[in-house]
Structure formats: structure tokens, C-alpha cells
Design a protein around this motif. Structure first.
Motif, PDB file in Angstrom:
ATOM      1  N   ILE A 184       0.830  -1.274  -0.046  1.00 20.08           N
ATOM      2  CA  ILE A 184       0.029  -0.121   0.136  1.00 20.08           C
ATOM      3  C   ILE A 184       0.895   1.234   0.049  1.00 20.08           C
ATOM      4  O   ILE A 184       0.850   2.012  -1.022  1.00 20.08           O
ATOM      5  N   LEU A 185       1.785   1.074   0.789  1.00 19.76           N
ATOM      6  CA  LEU A 185       2.600   2.625   1.002  1.00 19.76           C
ATOM      7  C   LEU A 185       3.390   2.543  -0.194  1.00 19.76           C
ATOM      8  O   LEU A 185       3.705   3.831  -0.799  1.00 19.76           O
ATOM      9  N   GLU A 186       4.041   1.414  -0.749  1.00 16.93           N
ATOM     10  CA  GLU A 186       5.032   1.718  -2.090  1.00 16.93           C
ATOM     11  C   GLU A 186       3.954   2.275  -3.124  1.00 16.93           C
ATOM     12  O   GLU A 186       4.452   3.044  -3.874  1.00 16.93           O
ATOM     13  N   ARG A 187       2.781   1.876  -3.097  1.00 22.30           N
ATOM     14  CA  ARG A 187       2.184   2.343  -4.191  1.00 22.30           C
ATOM     15  C   ARG A 187       1.825   3.739  -4.084  1.00 22.30           C
ATOM     16  O   ARG A 187       1.863   4.673  -4.945  1.00 22.30           O
ATOM     17  N   ALA A 188       1.854   4.248  -2.784  1.00 24.96           N
ATOM     18  CA  ALA A 188       1.464   5.476  -2.618  1.00 24.96           C
ATOM     19  C   ALA A 188       2.431   6.475  -2.782  1.00 24.96           C
ATOM     20  O   ALA A 188       2.294   7.591  -3.304  1.00 24.96           O
ATOM     21  N   ILE A 189       3.872   5.639  -2.482  1.00 21.22           N
ATOM     22  CA  ILE A 189       5.154   6.695  -2.878  1.00 21.22           C
ATOM     23  C   ILE A 189       5.156   6.735  -4.349  1.00 21.22           C
ATOM     24  O   ILE A 189       5.318   8.061  -4.952  1.00 21.22           O
ATOM     25  N   HIS A 190       4.893   5.659  -5.175  1.00 18.12           N
ATOM     26  CA  HIS A 190       4.869   5.866  -6.535  1.00 18.12           C
ATOM     27  C   HIS A 190       3.855   6.984  -7.175  1.00 18.12           C
ATOM     28  O   HIS A 190       4.001   7.645  -7.992  1.00 18.12           O
ATOM     29  N   GLN A 191       2.577   6.864  -6.430  1.00 20.56           N
ATOM     30  CA  GLN A 191       1.764   7.790  -6.588  1.00 20.56           C
ATOM     31  C   GLN A 191       2.124   9.309  -6.361  1.00 20.56           C
ATOM     32  O   GLN A 191       2.139  10.238  -7.099  1.00 20.56           O
ATOM     33  N   ILE A 192       2.705   9.498  -5.403  1.00 19.40           N
ATOM     34  CA  ILE A 192       3.325  10.694  -4.944  1.00 19.40           C
ATOM     35  C   ILE A 192       4.183  11.241  -5.971  1.00 19.40           C
ATOM     36  O   ILE A 192       4.055  12.348  -6.452  1.00 19.40           O
ATOM     37  N   TYR A 193       5.076  10.325  -6.392  1.00 14.43           N
ATOM     38  CA  TYR A 193       6.114  10.729  -7.355  1.00 14.43           C
ATOM     39  C   TYR A 193       5.624  11.064  -8.918  1.00 14.43           C
ATOM     40  O   TYR A 193       6.117  11.754  -9.459  1.00 14.43           O
ATOM     41  N   ASN A 194       4.390  10.456  -8.961  1.00 18.08           N
ATOM     42  CA  ASN A 194       3.768  10.455 -10.509  1.00 18.08           C
ATOM     43  C   ASN A 194       2.866  11.570 -10.030  1.00 18.08           C
ATOM     44  O   ASN A 194       2.015  12.005 -11.140  1.00 18.08           O
ATOM     45  N   GLN A 195       2.852  12.367  -9.127  1.00 17.54           N
ATOM     46  CA  GLN A 195       2.075  13.592  -8.953  1.00 17.54           C
ATOM     47  C   GLN A 195       0.665  13.136  -8.943  1.00 17.54           C
ATOM     48  O   GLN A 195      -0.418  13.839  -9.631  1.00 17.54           O
ATOM     49  N   ASP A 196       0.286  12.173  -8.295  1.00 12.01           N
ATOM     50  CA  ASP A 196      -1.175  11.595  -8.519  1.00 12.01           C
ATOM     51  C   ASP A 196      -1.539  11.317  -6.995  1.00 12.01           C
ATOM     52  O   ASP A 196      -2.148  10.317  -6.714  1.00 12.01           O
ATOM     53  N   ALA A 197      -1.207  12.079  -6.164  1.00  9.68           N
ATOM     54  CA  ALA A 197      -1.284  11.920  -4.695  1.00  9.68           C
ATOM     55  C   ALA A 197      -2.907  12.471  -4.167  1.00  9.68           C
ATOM     56  O   ALA A 197      -3.188  12.378  -2.890  1.00  9.68           O
ATOM     57  N   SER A 198      -3.636  12.876  -5.010  1.00  9.16           N
ATOM     58  CA  SER A 198      -4.723  13.549  -4.585  1.00  9.16           C
ATOM     59  C   SER A 198      -5.765  12.436  -3.972  1.00  9.16           C
ATOM     60  O   SER A 198      -6.681  12.622  -3.136  1.00  9.16           O
ATOM     61  N   GLY A 199      -5.690  11.356  -4.591  1.00  8.96           N
ATOM     62  CA  GLY A 199      -6.515  10.262  -4.154  1.00  8.96           C
ATOM     63  C   GLY A 199      -6.275   9.571  -2.820  1.00  8.96           C
ATOM     64  O   GLY A 199      -6.765   8.555  -2.181  1.00  8.96           O
ATOM     65  N   LEU A 200      -5.091   9.809  -2.221  1.00  9.40           N
ATOM     66  CA  LEU A 200      -4.447   9.072  -1.221  1.00  9.40           C
ATOM     67  C   LEU A 200      -4.914   9.810  -0.032  1.00  9.40           C
ATOM     68  O   LEU A 200      -5.305  10.936   0.239  1.00  9.40           O
ATOM     69  N   SER A 201      -5.119   8.873   0.786  1.00  9.34           N
ATOM     70  CA  SER A 201      -5.653   9.307   2.452  1.00  9.34           C
ATOM     71  C   SER A 201      -4.595   9.230   3.218  1.00  9.34           C
ATOM     72  O   SER A 201      -3.721   8.381   3.545  1.00  9.34           O
ATOM     73  N   PHE A 202      -4.046  10.519   3.604  1.00  8.91           N
ATOM     74  CA  PHE A 202      -3.046  10.550   4.568  1.00  8.91           C
ATOM     75  C   PHE A 202      -3.247   9.694   5.813  1.00  8.91           C
ATOM     76  O   PHE A 202      -2.145   9.094   6.411  1.00  8.91           O
ATOM     77  N   GLU A 203      -4.286  10.049   6.314  1.00  9.14           N
ATOM     78  CA  GLU A 203      -4.599   9.332   7.519  1.00  9.14           C
ATOM     79  C   GLU A 203      -4.332   7.701   7.534  1.00  9.14           C
ATOM     80  O   GLU A 203      -3.574   7.208   8.112  1.00  9.14           O
ATOM     81  N   GLU A 204      -4.844   7.084   6.162  1.00  4.40           N
ATOM     82  CA  GLU A 204      -4.704   5.881   6.118  1.00  4.40           C
ATOM     83  C   GLU A 204      -3.276   5.266   6.045  1.00  4.40           C
ATOM     84  O   GLU A 204      -2.862   4.423   6.661  1.00  4.40           O
ATOM     85  N   LEU A 205      -2.487   6.209   5.336  1.00  3.72           N
ATOM     86  CA  LEU A 205      -1.074   5.837   5.053  1.00  3.72           C
ATOM     87  C   LEU A 205      -0.423   6.003   6.273  1.00  3.72           C
ATOM     88  O   LEU A 205       0.719   5.207   6.634  1.00  3.72           O
ATOM     89  N   TYR A 206      -0.717   6.783   6.941  1.00  2.00           N
ATOM     90  CA  TYR A 206       0.084   7.135   8.178  1.00  2.00           C
ATOM     91  C   TYR A 206      -0.169   6.217   8.970  1.00  2.00           C
ATOM     92  O   TYR A 206       0.937   5.482   9.644  1.00  2.00           O
ATOM     93  N   ARG A 207      -1.372   5.733   9.172  1.00  2.00           N
ATOM     94  CA  ARG A 207      -1.595   4.665  10.053  1.00  2.00           C
ATOM     95  C   ARG A 207      -0.819   3.150   9.662  1.00  2.00           C
ATOM     96  O   ARG A 207      -0.400   2.558  10.446  1.00  2.00           O
ATOM     97  N   ASN A 208      -0.766   3.107   8.237  1.00  2.00           N
ATOM     98  CA  ASN A 208      -0.094   1.879   7.742  1.00  2.00           C
ATOM     99  C   ASN A 208       1.316   1.983   8.379  1.00  2.00           C
ATOM    100  O   ASN A 208       1.737   1.029   8.777  1.00  2.00           O
TER     101      ASN A 208
END
Lengths: 885, 239
Positions: A184-208
Motif C-alpha cells: 500500500i505504502l509503496e504504491r502511495a510513494i509511486h503515486q506521490i512521485y507521479n504527482q497523483d497523490a490526490s486520491g491518497l488518504s494521509f490518515e490511512e497511509l500514516y496509520r499503515n
């Protein structure tokens, strides 16, 4: 905004508690409200915000607040609860003394933290959300105990009768939990780098991320994040490498900004790891790690490293050669270097930059120095220097300023210092000669930046000044007229004063250099003291007529400056005394005030002793006036016939010239006798001798056709003229016999009577300029003059003649002997024992204000004192002298 | 006798000899007469013949004067100008050359442990050897100044000084002594002060003849400084 996010934070923690342990039930919570809150909490909110202007800054508080949970930035009790939960998990519920207590959270405080914007809160009693039971633990063994040791918990510990059984609770860990979460986190990092982070939940990622660390997968998380980020950075590096030409820097800058943004998000997600896992394992934190990954993978990537540097240096070079470059871009890149650490900035950019600059200026300065004169070169160097300082202000780190300026200083100034200063026709000497204040000022301000720069300038100036001064004072042509001679010195002084004050910022060292130079060359000419006195004489006789008092002071002050340079002040005193005597006796002083003012100046400069005799002369003049009044009062019969004015001079105060006796005309000598008896009658025990060489006389004369004139002549001239009352024609020999005036004086006085055009009251045969022993003299019957009063000056060489000079010299030397001896005795009296070199030094020092004592002379005086038993040599050490009391 | 005559200028010495030849008087009496008449020979004859000195008032009555010394010298079989007489005078602590007071003479003999002319003669070689002793030579040298100078004078007449230097530096080698004497006669021609006298020995002792260790700042009397200049000028010594 802030309050909004606060509420989000608090909710997310409550939720975390629910999910993780389900030990606390927010039973009264409305599910719809919860979902709304979660929706708000999602990344979109922050992402949207971040897309607006000044994104990074505004985004931060949201994340930061979350990160400050542990630090109790948000009111205490709620977080106490969460922390207790965490600790419970961490400690695996080992603590036996579990208590239950009621939250003391008052409604007021809840209200205070109630989010303003959430209307839904009102549906249920707010207080009840928080009025659940908290678990209390004994935290004594817990490392993370900060906020937990609240007074409430502490006080409850004592009441052990409330003790109840702990919750039994088992945590079942999914064996694939770590991998799943990481994905999940890795995907999120990819998304962040691809500037596609709008769909990400910070809370969820933080929790993970939080859970991963909590379940001891910190290592996996850490290495995973590094690997993922490295991958992305490698990709970015490839993209940057691919950029062509000018786009390269822009691409780099763009990627750098992206990386920074991404890194910040990732850091926030991994905040918990940053704080616990990394803290305990002493690994680099997420942000610095991100930066060093950028450094290693992008900046130091072989294809970028040199290209980047060359691009930058090329841009700087372009700017130096006059092109316009995108300073903002360069600034961003240098800023990146700075962000990566000072050492990166220094090693990867600053050092090569300085080297390139050094090379650039080496070449340029060489070009300039071949083609420009000194003034232009300095202008260019100054311009370059300001440009570099400007450059630092625009796109370099402030710390580089000193370094780059020192490069410019070294290459453009220090390395060419000698050549610049000595440049023919435009160097320092030329500037000094032509009063180029601006160029001189520029040279001063530039040269002061480099070591020995000013010393070089000063040395050359001193050398030039000394050479110039030496020529000035030793040129026999220029020392013909003493007044002009001194005027030239004064002009030079004014000139250098002005140069130093306008161009050299009144630098003390330069003033000293100029002073010592003047001192040096003024004393090269042994006649300087005489000339300075003559200059003053000239000014006080006529030069100051019609000049305001203030200006008189200015001139006198300047003369005093020169006087200060004199080493032989006693010689000056001698001459000054002579000249003052002449002024006073001939009544030629223009201004008594000016005379006295100068005496005061001399007194302040050299002390009472120096001027006491000069002052005595003024007193004598005053007393003589009274005496003459008394004399004529007691001899009323003398109102007819010639008038005699006598000035009684105290021996010692006045320059004593051996009284030259001469035969006064009978009329005068009778009067003189009368005065003598009058004076000796009132003052007993005195001796009077007539100083015929110093007097003047006014005589009325009638020439051939009845022209009447009053002639102002010297005593000697009077004696000569009176002879012609009895005979028309006299030979030199006859005159000499009758007057008994010594030959040189007589010749001089005859010369002034017979050979000066317009004042030749007698004629000489044969006509010639010089007086011969066989010449004949007759009254010039044809004498005419426009004026009734004719002043016949003596042909006095204003300067002393050579033998006179020798004589004065000798008198000065003779006068010095007792002064040297007195100094030796004074010193020895206080020191008792002193060695040779010290005594010489001390005597020289003590006599410095008056003259420069000759060491040989001091030695002779010491020996004389030894002979007279004032001193003795020490028996064992012959260099030691002892004072014999 | 050389030692005695050093203090007289040459012309006075001639007058003394003339006077002695004519009157046959002793040196002492001749000297007295000449001094009394301010070295005018004619007047001195008058003085000598008109008022012969009454023996009883003679302040020199218990002194050995020139005459006695020449007798002493012949008894000791030494020339009066022999330097050993200086050493003897030094032992006697004599105040002036050519004279021994009774006290000086007796004191000196006692110190030497001598009670006969034979024993004194035996001591002569010892006295000569004393000149070779650095320390004693130093003392004798300094003693010589006061001994040779005219009574009541502070400094030593140049002639006398040069004679003494020749004599003393014959005992103790100093290659520059002749240059020194030439220099004084050439450039100075004045009496020598005690300081210069004493410092010259120091100079001769410490500064080598090539002047390599001469220090211009070395507190030497100016006469010695000038001498050094003179040596350079005359190229006696290479700078």
C-alpha cells in the motif's frame, strides 16, 4: 484551516484506537458524521490546497500538527488515552496495576477544542463522546511516558482498592500483514512521485506506516522507502540527462522541486518511523536521507555531475562577458546545493567556481594590464569587484562573498600590485604629481583589500616624496630665495595633506609616512632652519599686511608644521632671535599680535626655556621706551638738534654679535655720552656698549640743485655720509680711516650708497658694481627721487654668507655642549648606573625637542664629565658609567 | 734620567741641562731654580746664586729626589730609564716619578721584604717578571698614569704619555703602538685623560690588531674611535 485540521487529527486518533484494539467504543458516535470527517481528512483536501499558491508552507501545519501529537500540542487527556493504548500494546498489557478512572475533562475544554465548522457535532451530547473510561497504567517502566504521568493517574495509583482485572485481549497478526501494508505504502510513494497523490488518504497511509513500525517492520519500511525513492530518483536523473542544452538546468530544477514536494509528503507519512524506529536505530532521518539520495543519484550521477557544473560556470562566464542570464534559475540550483548541505555546495560548486573565476581574472587582468593605464585598470578592477559582490547577492550563498572577492583581489590587484604602482606615466607617482584624487582614492580602497597593498602604496609614495623633497631642498637654484624655498615646502605639504585627506581617507599611517618624509628631507638641507626663520621674517615684515587675523594664524600654523620637522630647533631659535632682533630694532614688525602669537606657539611646542629670551627681547623694547622718556625729561635742552633713540638690550636675550666699534660723527657721539651718563646714573653697576651695527638713522640731505630728501640709513651709512659734510671727494682709504668701520661692513654700506639704482646718493669712480680699495667717492648732486623719504637699505645678503654660516654653526655647537652635559648629568643623577648605549639613547631622546645630538659629541661630553669626576667608568664593565654624587 | 725628564717639555729639558752644566747644581736644585723663575734661564741664575735654599726649610729634606735616585740606580746597576724602576715605584706606591718619600720608600721595602741593597738587587728579576703577569701589568699600567703626570694636573702631557706607552708596550706586545703615537702627535696633540689612558690598555687587550672585533658603539673614548678612523684612512687596517 487550522481548527479544521485539528479536528481531523483528533478524530483520526480516536479511529486508530477503534481499529487497533476495539477496546474503546465511541458508542454515541453518528456514523454519517464519521464518514464525513474521514472524507474531509482525505488527502484531497490538502492536495487541493497544495496546488494553490505557496503550497508547501500552507500544507505544513496540517502535517505538523499530526506530528506533534506526542508532544501534547493538543489538549492533554485525549492523547493521554491514545498513548495509553499504544503503550498497552507495546507493553503487551504487562502492567498489573490497571485502574479505571473517570476522565476529568470538563465540558468547557471540550467546547474549546470543538471544531467550528462541523455542524454535525451538535447531534449528540458532545461531552459524552469524551466521557468514556480511560485506562490508566503505571507508566513507570514505559519509555514513552511523557504526558501520561498526569496528576490524575498518579493520585489514582494510591487507591489500590479500585483494582480490577485487566482486559484480556489478543492481537492476531496477519503473517502477510507486512508485505500487504508495504505494498500500500509503496504504491502511495509511486503515486506521490507521479504527482497523483490526490486520491491518497494521509490518515490511512500514516496509520499503515505507524502499524508497520509498531509491528516491528520498521526495517522493512525503511529499506523499502529508500529503494523505492532511489528508483524514482534514477528515473528522474535519466530524464534530466535527456534534457538538451538550456533545458537541462530547468529540468533539473523542476525535478528537484518535485522531489522536494514528494519527499515532504513521504516524510509526513513516515513520521512515526522517523520518530521511533530511526531514532532508536540511529539511521538517517527520512528528509536528510531523501536529500542524500538525490545527491547520490542525481547530482552525483556521472552524466549530470560535470555537466551541471559546467553549465553553471558557463552561465557565470556568460554573465561576466556581458550576456544576460536567468539569474533566478541559477539561484535555485545553487540553493539546491545549499539545501544538500554546505559541504556539497562547497565541493560541487564553490570550489570549481572559485577556480574558474581565478582563471578568468588571471587572463583578464593580464589583458587589462597590457592594454590599460593604471587609472583605467583600477576602474575596471573596481567594477569587477562590485559585479562579483552583486553576483553573490543575486544567486550565490552569502558566505561566498569573501571568497570570491578575495579571488578578484588576488588576481586583479595583489598579483599586479608592483606593476600597477610603478606603471610608467600613469602609476602612483604620476597620480601624485597630477593630483589625481579620484584615481588615488580608488587605488587606496582597492589596495587596502590585499595584504601589503597599502604598505606598497605607502612605500612608493614615501620614496617619491623623499626623492622629490630631496631635489627640492638640495637644488642650489631653488634655495636661492629662502622665502620661495619655504613656500615650495609649504605647497608640497598642502598638496600631500589634501591627497591624504581626500584620497587616502586620512589614513594615519599615510600621515605618518608623509611626516617622516618631510622630516627627512627638510633636514637634508642644513639651512632649512635659517630659511624657515627668514620666511617668517618676510611674512612678519610685509607679507602679512592686509591679511585677516584668521589667515595670519593659518600661515603661522603652517610654519609651525615645518618647524616641527626640524631636527635642529636650536639653530632655528638662533636665527629666529637674530631676525626678530632686526625686526624689533628697525621697527619693521607689521603686527605685534602675530609676533606674540608665534612666540606662544613656539612656547607650547618647545617649552618656556625656548622662548624666554625671545620674550625678554619684547620686554627690553618696552623698558627702553620708558627710559627714553625719562632721558628726555631730564634733558629738556636736547629738544633741539639730533634726536637719539636708544634701545637698551639685555645681554644674553639678544643675539650677541661682537660690537663693531666705529667713529661716530661728533654730533652723535656727544649725545651718546649724555645718554650713557644718564643711564649709568640711574642704573649702577651696568656696562653699556654701542651696537653700531644694528642702528638706523634718518638724515636730511640737500643735493646739488636744492633737492631735499630725508634719507633712512644705517648707522654705518650715516657715518660715511656725514663725512661728506666736510669734503666733496673721498677715497675708500680715507673713509675707512675716518670711520674705522671694518672692511666688509664698509664695502657693503658703500655699495648700497653708491651702486643701487635710484638710491645712489653718492657716486663712485670708477663706476662698477663692486667696491674696490682704490675707488673714489663723491656726492651725487644729480640724485633725484619721487619720494621725499628715501630708504637706503643695506645690501645684505638676506641669507647668511658662508663664513657667517660657519660662525653661527660654531656658536650653535658651542651652545649645545652645556646642554648635552646637563642632560647627561640629569639622567645619571636619577639612574646612578647606566651603560653607554642607553645613555646615548636617553640623551638623544631628551634633547630631541631641541636638536639632534651627535653621538660623538655626547661621547666627548661623557669623557669630559669623567675627567671632572662627575662620572666614572665601572671597574669591571667598561661600558657602564656610574654617577659620582 | 728619562723617567724624570718625561714630565718636562723638550725645551725645558734643554734648559735644565744647560743650567746644570753652567752652575754644576744638582738636578733638584736646578729644577727648583728654574721653576721659581718660570723657566727663564737668566732669572734662574739670579735665583740660584742670590738665595741658596736653606736646607732646614727644604720640603724635600726627607725625600729621595732625582739625585738620590740616580745613586740608587747605579747601586742597583740598572739604567734610570729601565722600566723596572716603574715596577719598583709601584711597589713603593710612589706618588710621583723621580721621587720617593721616606714613608713610600720604607713601606715599599718592607712589603718587598728587603733590608739591603743586595736583596733589592736580587728582587729586580722578580719585579721584571711581574710585568709579564696580566693582572699586575694592568695595575702597573694604571699606576703609571698617576705616577708620571705632573703634580696637580688631571691629565698626562702627551710627550710623557707617548714615552710611557713606548716603554710599557715594549713589555707587552701591541702592534699598533707606533701608529697610536703617530696618530696622537699628528691629530691630537693634547694631554691624555686618565680615562683614555686606562681604556687604551683595554683596547689593546680586547680588540685585535686587525680591528675585526672593534665595536663602534662600544663606549670607547672618542680618541680611540678617531684612531680607528685614522687606521682605516691610512689603510693600516683594511675595513
Amino acid at each position: 484551516m487550522n481548527l479544521m485540521t485539528q479536528s481531523k487529527e483528533s478524530d483520526s486518533y480516536l479511529d486508530t484506537g477503534d481499529d487497533a484494539s476495539s477496546s474503546i467504543k465511541a458508542s454515541t458516535r453518528d456514523p454519517s458524521m464519521l464518514s464525513e470527517l474521514i472524507a474531509k481528512r482525505s488527502f484531497r483536501a490538502s492536495q487541493n490546497l497544495s496546488n494553490q499558491t505557496s503550497t508547501v508552507l500552507k500544507q505544513r501545519p496540517a502535517f505538523n500538527l499530526a506530528s506533534k501529537v506526542d508532544e501534547a500540542a493538543i489538549p492533554g487527556e485525549r492523547f493521554l488515552g491514545i498513548l495509553m493504548l499504544e503503550s498497552k500494546k507495546l507493553m503487551n498489557l504487562k502492567a498489573p496495576n490497571t485502574l479505571i478512572y473517570r476522565s476529568r475533562l470538563s465540558e468547557e475544554r471540550v467546547n474549546r477544542i470543538k471544531p467550528r465548522g462541523s455542524r454535525n457535532w451538535g447531534q449528540s451530547p458532545i461531552s459524552s463522546i469524551y466521557r468514556f473510561f480511560f485506562l490508566g497504567f503505571d507508566y513507570c517502566n514505559c519509555s514513552d511516558s511523557g504526558p501520561s504521568s498526569s496528576p490524575a493517574a498518579m493520585s489514582n495509583q494510591k487507591k489500590r482498592n479500585f483494582q480490577i482485572e485487566a482486559f484480556k485481549h489478543r492481537v492476531v497478526v496477519d503473517p502477510k500483514y507486512a508485505d500487504k501494508t508495504w505494498q500500500i505504502l509503496e504504491r502511495a510513494i509511486h503515486q506521490i512521485y507521479n504527482q497523483d497523490a490526490s486520491g491518497l488518504s494521509f490518515e490511512e497511509l500514516y496509520r499503515n506506516a505507524y502499524n508497520m513500525v509498531l509491528h516491528k517492520f520498521g526495517e522493512k519500511l525503511y529499506t523499502g522507502f529508500i529503494a523505492t525513492m532511489t528508483g524514482h530518483l534514477k528515473e528522474k536523473a535519466r530524464l534530466i540527462e535527456a534534457a538538451q542544452g538550456g533545458a537541462f538546468l530547468e529540468e533539473l530544477n523542476k525535478k528537484w522541486n518535485e522531489h522536494n514536494k514528494a519527499l515532504e509528503m513521504i516524510r509526513d507519512i513516515l513520521m512515526y518511523m522517523d520518530r521511533t524506529y530511526i531514532e532508536s536505530t540511529k539511521k538517517p532521518h527520512v528528509h536528510p536521507m531523501g536529500l542524500s539520495l538525490w545527491r547520490d543519484n542525481v547530482v552525483h550521477s556521472p552524466k549530470i555531475h560535470t555537466r551541471l557544473l559546467n553549465t553553471l560556470l558557463d552561465l557565470v562566464y556568460k554573465e561576466r562577458t556581458g550576456e544576460v542570464i536567468d539569474r533566478g534559475l541559477v539561484r535555485n540550483v545553487t540553493k539546491m546545493f545549499m539545501d544538500l548541505g554546505e559541504s556539497v555546495y562547497q565541493d560541487d560548486f564553490e570550489k570549481p567556481f572559485l577556480e574558474a573565476s581565478s582563471e578568468f581574472y588571471k587572463v583578464e587582468s593580464q589583458e587589462f594590464i597590457e592594454s590599460c593605464d593604471c587609472g583605467d585598470y583600477l576602474k575596471k578592477a573596481e567594477k569587477r569587484l562590485t559585479e562579483e559582490i552583486d553576483r553573490v547577492g543575486h544567486y550565490l550563498d552569502a558566505k561566498s562573498e569573501d571568497k570570491i572577492t578575495s579571488v578578484v583581489e588576488r588576481e586583479m590587484i595583489a598579483n599586479h600590485m608592483q606593476r600597477l604602482v610603478h606603471m610608467e606615466n600613469s602609476g602612483l607617482v604620476n597620480m601624485l604629481l597630477n593630483d589625481k584624487y579620484e584615481d588615488l582614492g580608488r587605488m587606496y580602497s582597492l589596495f587596502r583589500r590585499v595584504t601589503n597593498g597599502l604598505a606598497t602604496v605607502r612605500d612608493v609614495m614615501t620614496l617619491h616624496l623623499r626623492e622629490m623633497g630631496k631635489q627640492l631642498v638640495t637644488d642650489p637654484e631653488k634655495s636661492k630665495d629662502p622665502v620661495e624655498f619655504v613656500q615650495r615646502l609649504l605647497d608640497e605639504r598642502d598638496k600631500y595633506d589634501k591627497i591624504i585627506s581626500t584620497a587616502f581617507g586620512n589614513d594615519k599611517t599615510f600621515q605618518n609616512a608623509s611626516n617622516s618624509s618631510f622630516e627627512y628631507f627638510i633636514n637634508l638641507n642644513t639651512r632649512s632652519p635659517e630659511f624657515i626663520s627668514l620666511f617668517v621674517d618676510d611674512k612678519l615684515r610685509k607679507g602679512l599686511k592686509g591679511i585677516a587675523d584668521v589667515d595670519v594664524e593659518v600661515i603661522l600654523d603652517k610654519v609651525m608644521m615645518l618647524f616641527r620637522y626640524l631636527q635642529e630647533k636650536d639653530v632655528f631659535e638662533k636665527y629666529y632671535k637674530q631676525h626678530l632682533a632686526k625686526r624689533l630694532l628697525s621697527g619693521k614688525t607689521v603686527s605685534d599680535d602675530a609676533e606674540k602669537s608665534l612666540i606662544v606657539k613656539l612656547k607650547t611646542e618647545c617649552g618656556y626655556q625656548f622662548t624666554s629670551k625671545l620674550e625678554g627681547m619684547f620686554t627690553d623694547m618696552k623698558t627702553s621706551e620708558d627710559t627714553m622718556r625719562g632721558f628726555y625729561g631730564s634733558h629738556p635742552e636736547l629738544s633741539e638738534g639730533p634726536t637719539l633713540t636708544v634701545q637698551v638690550l639685555t645681554t644674553g636675550s639678544w643675539p650677541t654679535q661682537p660690537a663693531v666699534p666705529c667713529n661716530l660723527p661728533a654730533e652723535v657721539s656727544v649725545l651718546c655720552e649724555k645718554f650713557r651718563s644718564y643711564y649709568l646714573g640711574t642704573h649702577t653697576g651696568r656696562r653699556l656698549s654701542w651696537q653700531t651695527n644694528m642702528g638706523t638713522a634718518d638724515i636730511k640731505a640737500v643735493f646739488g640743485k636744492g633737492q631735499k630728501h630725508e634719507l633712512n640709513v644705517s648707522t654705518f651709512q650715516m657715518c660715511v655720509l656725514m663725512l661728506f659734510n666736510n669734503s666733496d671727494r673721498l677715497s675708500y682709504k680715507e673713509i675707512e680711516q675716518a670711520t674705522e668701520i671694518p672692511a666688509p661692513e664698509l664695502k657693503r654700506c658703500l655699495q648700497s650708497l653708491a651702486c643701487v639704482k635710484g638710491k645712489n646718493v653718492i657716486k663712485k669712480e670708477p663706476m662698477s658694481k663692486d667696491i674696490g680699495e682704490d675707488d673714489l667717492f663723491v656726492v651725487n648732486d644729480k640724485f633725484t627721487s619721487k619720494f621725499y623719504k628715501v630708504k637706503i637699505g643695506t645690501v645684505v645678503a638676506q641669507k647668511e654668507t658662508e663664513p657667517e654660516k660657519q660662525e653661527t654653526r660654531q656658536r650653535v655647537e658651542e651652545d649645545r655642549k652645556p646642554q648635552i652635559e646637563a642632560a647627561i648629568v640629569r639622567i645619571m643623577k636619577s639612574r646612578k648606573i647606566l651603560d653607554h648605549n642607553n645613555i646615548i639613547a636617553e640623551v638623544t631622546k631628551q634633547l630631541q625637542p631641541r636638536f639632534l645630538a651627535n653621538p660623538t659629541e655626547i661621547k666627548k661630553r661623557i669623557e669630559s664629565l669623567i675627567e671632572r669626576d662627575f662620572l666614572e667608568r665601572d671597574n669591571t664593565d667598561r661600558k657602564l658609567y656610574r654617577y659620582l654624587a | 734620567m728619562i723617567l724624570c725628564q718625561h714630565k718636562l717639555s723638550r725645551s725645558n729639558r734643554d734648559k735644565l741641562q744647560q743650567f746644570v752644566a753652567i752652575t754644576g747644581a744638582s738636578d733638584k736644585n736646578a729644577l727648583q731654580a728654574l721653576k721659581a723663575s718660570d723657566w727663564q734661564l737668566e732669572a734662574a741664575f739670579d735665583v740660584f746664586y742670590s738665595q741658596p735654599q736653606p736646607r732646614s726649610n727644604d720640603p724635600y729634606s726627607d725625600m729621595i729626589l732625582a739625585e738620590g735616585i740616580s745613586v740608587l740606580c747605579s747601586d742597583l746597576q740598572v739604567e734610570p730609564q729601565d722600566i723596572v724602576t716603574l715596577v719598583l715605584s709601584w711597589h713603593m706606591n710612589a706618588a710621583t716619578a723621580c721621587e720617593f718619600s721616606k714613608e713610600e720608600f720604607f713601606g715599599g721595602l718592607q712589603a718587598l721584604g728587603v733590608d739591603s741593597i743586595g736583596k733589592l738587587q736580587e728582587k729586580l728579576s722578580f719585579m721584571r717578571s711581574e710585568l709579564k703577569d696580566e693582572q699586575k701589568f694592568h695595575e702597573i699600567y694604571n699606576f703609571a698614569f698617576g705616577w708620571a703626570k705632573e703634580k696637580g694636573q688631571k691629565s698626562l702631557a702627551l710627550d710623557t704619555a707617548i714615552g710611557m706607552w713606548q716603554l710599557l708596550f715594549a713589555e707587552r706586545e701591541w702592534p699598533l703602538v707606533n701608529h697610536w703615537c703617530d696618530f696622537l702627535q699628528d691629530r691630537h696633540n693634547k694631554a691624555i685623560s686618565k680615562d683614555t689612558w686606562a681604556q687604551l690598555l683595554e683596547f689593546a687587550r680586547t680588540v685585535d690588531p686587525a680591528l675585526s672585533n672593534y665595536d663602534a658603539e662600544g663606549a670607547w673614548p672618542y680618541l680611540i674611535d678617531e684612531f680607528v678612523e685614522y687606521l682605516y684612512d691610512k689603510s693600516v687596517v683594511e675595513k
